[in-house]
Each structure stands twice: as structure tokens, then as C-alpha cells.
Design a protein around this motif. Structure first.
Motif, mmCIF file in Angstrom:
data_model
loop_
_atom_site.group_PDB
_atom_site.id
_atom_site.type_symbol
_atom_site.label_atom_id
_atom_site.label_comp_id
_atom_site.label_asym_id
_atom_site.label_seq_id
_atom_site.Cartn_x
_atom_site.Cartn_y
_atom_site.Cartn_z
ATOM 1 N N MET A 146 40.138 36.653 45.689
ATOM 2 C CA MET A 146 39.726 37.591 44.646
ATOM 3 C C MET A 146 40.157 39.008 44.989
ATOM 4 O O MET A 146 40.542 39.781 44.100
ATOM 5 C CB MET A 146 38.207 37.527 44.454
ATOM 6 N N ALA A 147 40.108 39.377 46.267
ATOM 7 C CA ALA A 147 40.561 40.712 46.667
ATOM 8 C C ALA A 147 42.045 40.886 46.383
ATOM 9 O O ALA A 147 42.484 41.940 45.903
ATOM 10 C CB ALA A 147 40.271 40.935 48.152
ATOM 11 N N MET A 148 42.838 39.872 46.637
ATOM 12 C CA MET A 148 44.270 39.928 46.345
ATOM 13 C C MET A 148 44.506 39.952 44.841
ATOM 14 O O MET A 148 45.367 40.689 44.346
ATOM 15 C CB MET A 148 44.991 38.746 46.991
ATOM 16 N N SER A 149 43.733 39.156 44.100
ATOM 17 C CA SER A 149 43.887 39.119 42.646
ATOM 18 C C SER A 149 43.590 40.486 42.035
ATOM 19 O O SER A 149 44.301 40.955 41.135
ATOM 20 C CB SER A 149 42.946 38.068 42.038
ATOM 21 N N ALA A 150 42.530 41.135 42.514
ATOM 22 C CA ALA A 150 42.121 42.425 41.967
ATOM 23 C C ALA A 150 43.185 43.497 42.152
ATOM 24 O O ALA A 150 43.249 44.455 41.372
ATOM 25 C CB ALA A 150 40.817 42.874 42.621
ATOM 26 N N ALA A 151 44.036 43.358 43.157
ATOM 27 C CA ALA A 151 45.092 44.346 43.392
ATOM 28 C C ALA A 151 46.109 44.371 42.255
ATOM 29 O O ALA A 151 46.859 45.347 42.107
ATOM 30 C CB ALA A 151 45.801 44.053 44.717
ATOM 31 N N PHE A 152 46.128 43.323 41.428
ATOM 32 C CA PHE A 152 47.077 43.262 40.321
ATOM 33 C C PHE A 152 46.471 43.723 39.004
ATOM 34 O O PHE A 152 47.086 43.591 37.944
ATOM 35 C CB PHE A 152 47.620 41.833 40.176
ATOM 36 N N GLY A 153 45.273 44.287 39.055
ATOM 37 C CA GLY A 153 44.658 44.821 37.842
ATOM 38 C C GLY A 153 43.784 43.799 37.154
ATOM 39 O O GLY A 153 42.856 43.250 37.739
ATOM 40 N N VAL A 154 44.080 43.519 35.904
ATOM 41 C CA VAL A 154 43.285 42.577 35.116
ATOM 42 C C VAL A 154 43.463 41.167 35.689
ATOM 43 O O VAL A 154 44.579 40.672 35.817
ATOM 44 C CB VAL A 154 43.702 42.590 33.632
ATOM 45 N N VAL A 155 42.347 40.537 36.030
ATOM 46 C CA VAL A 155 42.402 39.215 36.642
ATOM 47 C C VAL A 155 41.903 38.174 35.634
ATOM 48 O O VAL A 155 40.759 38.237 35.188
ATOM 49 C CB VAL A 155 41.525 39.165 37.908
ATOM 50 N N PRO A 156 42.733 37.237 35.272
ATOM 51 C CA PRO A 156 42.294 36.210 34.316
ATOM 52 C C PRO A 156 41.229 35.302 34.926
ATOM 53 O O PRO A 156 41.238 35.030 36.123
ATOM 54 C CB PRO A 156 43.589 35.426 34.029
ATOM 55 N N ARG A 157 40.300 34.854 34.108
ATOM 56 C CA ARG A 157 39.265 33.931 34.565
ATOM 57 C C ARG A 157 39.866 32.536 34.677
ATOM 58 O O ARG A 157 40.512 32.047 33.749
ATOM 59 C CB ARG A 157 38.088 33.923 33.587
ATOM 60 N N MET A 158 39.648 31.920 35.829
ATOM 61 C CA MET A 158 40.185 30.571 36.043
ATOM 62 C C MET A 158 39.485 29.950 37.240
ATOM 63 O O MET A 158 38.951 30.667 38.097
ATOM 64 C CB MET A 158 41.699 30.638 36.289
ATOM 65 N N PRO A 159 39.475 28.628 37.329
ATOM 66 C CA PRO A 159 38.878 27.971 38.497
ATOM 67 C C PRO A 159 39.694 28.278 39.754
ATOM 68 O O PRO A 159 40.882 28.629 39.676
ATOM 69 C CB PRO A 159 38.924 26.491 38.128
ATOM 70 N N TRP A 160 39.061 28.132 40.923
ATOM 71 C CA TRP A 160 39.707 28.520 42.170
ATOM 72 C C TRP A 160 40.994 27.718 42.438
ATOM 73 O O TRP A 160 41.999 28.277 42.879
ATOM 74 C CB TRP A 160 38.726 28.357 43.341
ATOM 75 N N TRP A 161 40.990 26.421 42.150
ATOM 76 C CA TRP A 161 42.191 25.636 42.419
ATOM 77 C C TRP A 161 43.381 26.155 41.617
ATOM 78 O O TRP A 161 44.526 26.121 42.076
ATOM 79 C CB TRP A 161 41.948 24.147 42.100
ATOM 80 N N GLN A 162 43.103 26.672 40.421
ATOM 81 C CA GLN A 162 44.169 27.209 39.587
ATOM 82 C C GLN A 162 44.577 28.608 40.066
ATOM 83 O O GLN A 162 45.758 28.964 40.005
ATOM 84 C CB GLN A 162 43.702 27.271 38.137
ATOM 85 N N ARG A 163 43.610 29.389 40.571
ATOM 86 C CA ARG A 163 43.913 30.737 41.039
ATOM 87 C C ARG A 163 44.847 30.705 42.250
ATOM 88 O O ARG A 163 45.664 31.607 42.432
ATOM 89 C CB ARG A 163 42.626 31.492 41.381
ATOM 90 N N ARG A 164 44.733 29.687 43.065
ATOM 91 C CA ARG A 164 45.625 29.595 44.233
ATOM 92 C C ARG A 164 47.085 29.563 43.773
ATOM 93 O O ARG A 164 47.937 30.263 44.322
ATOM 94 C CB ARG A 164 45.299 28.342 45.038
#
Length: 311
Positions: free
Chosen positions: A91-109
Motif C-alpha cells: 500500500m505504501a508503494m501504491s500510494a506513491a503513484f497517487g490515486v490507488v484503485p480498490r482491488m484485492p491484494w492478490w490483484q494489487r501484487r
């Protein structure tokens, strides 16, 4: 005391200073970026690591194209605290890109690998890396391995920037473990300078920094002469209380605190230069009285907020 009439409040300069420490530290970051190499970089707390990372990131030429595509060559984040699960780092890495889409963790990887590739990330810097857990490190290896594999085939630099003390080098024992994961992680570390300690400032470097402080504050203190106190200041700031590891080096945090606090005091007393009494009093605050508890019975009258008129 020199009478100068009413003065405006003392202004502490907040600009980033390219100190000798920052030159050494940012030089390592730049080398890792250019060579796509992996390093553990350590320095004592208060050295200026976070400020150096922020400046390095700002100057890394991130931009957004007319099409809306973001180019982010250097991705710098702070390690999550008190959050041991890998999702916290994700999540910390995702937040660095601004708007973070909602998705399950397996998909976020998978999304993280794709966004790292599409924004053309070339170097990942983790500040406060001493807070990373084994799960976080395993995720970093997974993401970078997937980036290096088809279809992306992108080699990415990794800098784990950590605070340290004593002779303990962060992660050295972890990467020396016999587990396959840590053997693989250790193999990815740079051949040259995999573990780096960036020292603070020498006496000569302190002298040059005092020259910089003179230039910064001369408009407020026209008679300022800090250079004559170089040896005294260096001796104070390498006291075992401020330099418990006996490095014989001065951290930028301690130097800045001593100088700015002393300058504020003489400025508020209407002086135009520093004096030995003020310097020694502030040095004692840092060395002898740093854990002293102060009881504040009342706010000074001139600092009270203005009272509203009764209607």
C-alpha cells in the motif's frame, strides 16, 4: 548590547543544503540508479538521509506526458512502521503513484508490477529501511524479480536506507541466513559496496558548513563570525553523549540545532554576532541537559493570543 530598535522575528532558513554528507550519500544513490545495483546504505540518525532522498527524488526528472502517462524514474517511499504484513509495504508503494484503485491484494501484487514498469521506474529507495520486516523484503524481491522477467525485462536498482548505531550493519545477518530466499537476496546485492556506511562531517567539513551558515544568516546578523568557533563546536558535537559510537564525526542535525538556537538567542537580544557564553549555554542544552524536564507554569505574556472583544 547593541541597540537596533524593534526587530522582526528571527527566520530559520529551511532550504536544502548540499552538505559533504549529502554529496557522499546522494553519490551512492546516483551510482545505484545508473548501475541498477542493490545496496544497503546506513548512517546515524540525524545525518540528513530523508532530506537527501527528498532532494534526490525531486531532481530525478519525474514528469507527466501530454497523454497523461507518468514517468517516475526514482520511486522513494518510507518503510511502514508497526505493520509487519507485506500488504503494508504494498500500500505504501501504491500510494506513491497517487490515486490507488480498490482491488484485492492478490490483484494489487500484479498491478504494482505493471505500474512500476509502465511508469519506467529505474530505482526504488526505501527510507527508514530498518523497519522493514522479512515479509516486506520478500515482497520487494518478488516485485523486482517479476519486473526483470518477460514481458517487462526491467532491471531496477534498490537502495535500503537505514539508520544504524554501533557496529551493527542493518540486514547483514538477515541476508547471511541459509534460507534460499536470503541467499537469492544476497546474490542480488552489488559486487562493489553492497553494505555502505556514510559518515558525518569532519572538522574541516564543519568549518565549511559554518561558512555557509554565515552567508545564510548575515542579513539578520551583520557581524556574524562563526568560523572562529570551529574547533570548539567540533569538540562539543563529538562529545560521547552526542557521538556515542565514537565516530569522530558531526551530524548535520546536531550542528544545525547548535547554530540556529544560538543565533536565535543572540538575535533576540539585539546582538549582531555570536558569543562564547551563548554557544556554551546551547551546547550544554544538547549535551548535559538534553533529557531535562521543564515545568511551564504560564505562557509568556507576549505569546498569548489576542483576546476577542466582548459583544
Amino acid at each position: 548590547m547593541t541597540e537596533l530598535g524593534p526587530r522582526s522575528p528571527f527566520v530559520v532558513h529551511q532550504k536544502f543544503l548540499e552538505t559533504p554528507f549529502e554529496g557522499r550519500f546522494q553519490g551512492l544513490l546516483r551510482q545505484a540508479w545508473q548501475e541498477r545495483s542493490w545496496h544497503v546504505i546506513a548512517a546515524v540518525p540525524g545525518s540528513g538521509k530523508s532530506l537527501g532522498i527528498a532532494d534526490f527524488t525531486v531532481r530525478s526528472d519525474a514528469y507527466k506526458e501530454a497523454t497523461g502517462t507518468t514517468r517516475l524514474a526514482v520511486l522513494a517511499i518510507r518503510a511502514p512502521k508497526n505493520a509487519a504484513r507485506e500488504q503494508a509495504l504494498g500500500m505504501a508503494m501504491s500510494a506513491a503513484f497517487g490515486v490507488v484503485p480498490r482491488m484485492p491484494w492478490w490483484q494489487r501484487r500484479s498491478w504494482l508490477v505493471h505500474i512500476l514498469a509502465s511508469t519506467e521506474v529505474e530505482c526504488i529507495i526505501i527510507d527508514d529501511a530498518q523497519d522493514l520486516t522479512l515479509a516486506h523484503l520478500a515482497l520487494l524481491k518478488e516485485l523486482t524479480d517479476n519486473l526483470a522477467a518477460p514481458p517487462y525485462e526491467r532491471q531496477v536498482a534498490l537502495c535500503l536506507v537505514a539508520a544504524h548505531s554501533g557496529n551493527v550493519m542493518p540486514f547483514k545477518e538477515t541476508f547471511a541466513r541459509p534460507d534460499v530466499l536470503w541467499k537469492q537476496f544476497r546474490r542480488r546485492l552489488a559486487t562493489e559496496n553492497p553494505y555502505c556506511v556514510v559518515p558525518g562531517h569532519t572538522a574541516e567539513e564543519v568549518r565549511r558548513l559554518l561558512m555557509t551558515f554565515e552567508d545564510l544568516y548575515r542579513s539578520q546578523l551583520p557581524g556574524l563570525q562563526l568560523l572562529r568557533w570551529t574547533k570548539t563546536i567540533f569538540a562539543w558535537l563529538t562529545n560521547p553523549i552526542l557521538d556515542p559510537d565514537a565516530t569522530g564525526r558531526v551530524s548535520m542535525d546536531h550542528l544545525t540545532r547548535l547554530v540556529t538556537t544560538s543565533l536565535r538567542r543572540v538575535y533576540e537580544h539585539g546582538e549582531t554576532d555570536i558569543d562564547a557564553t551563548t554557544l556554551q549555554a546551547v551546547a550544554e542544552l544538547l549535551i548535559l541537559r538534553r533529557d531535562e524536564i521543564s515545568f511551564i507554569e504560564q505562557v509568556p505574556h507576549d505569546e498569548l493570543p489576542p483576546q476577542r472583544e466582548q459583544t
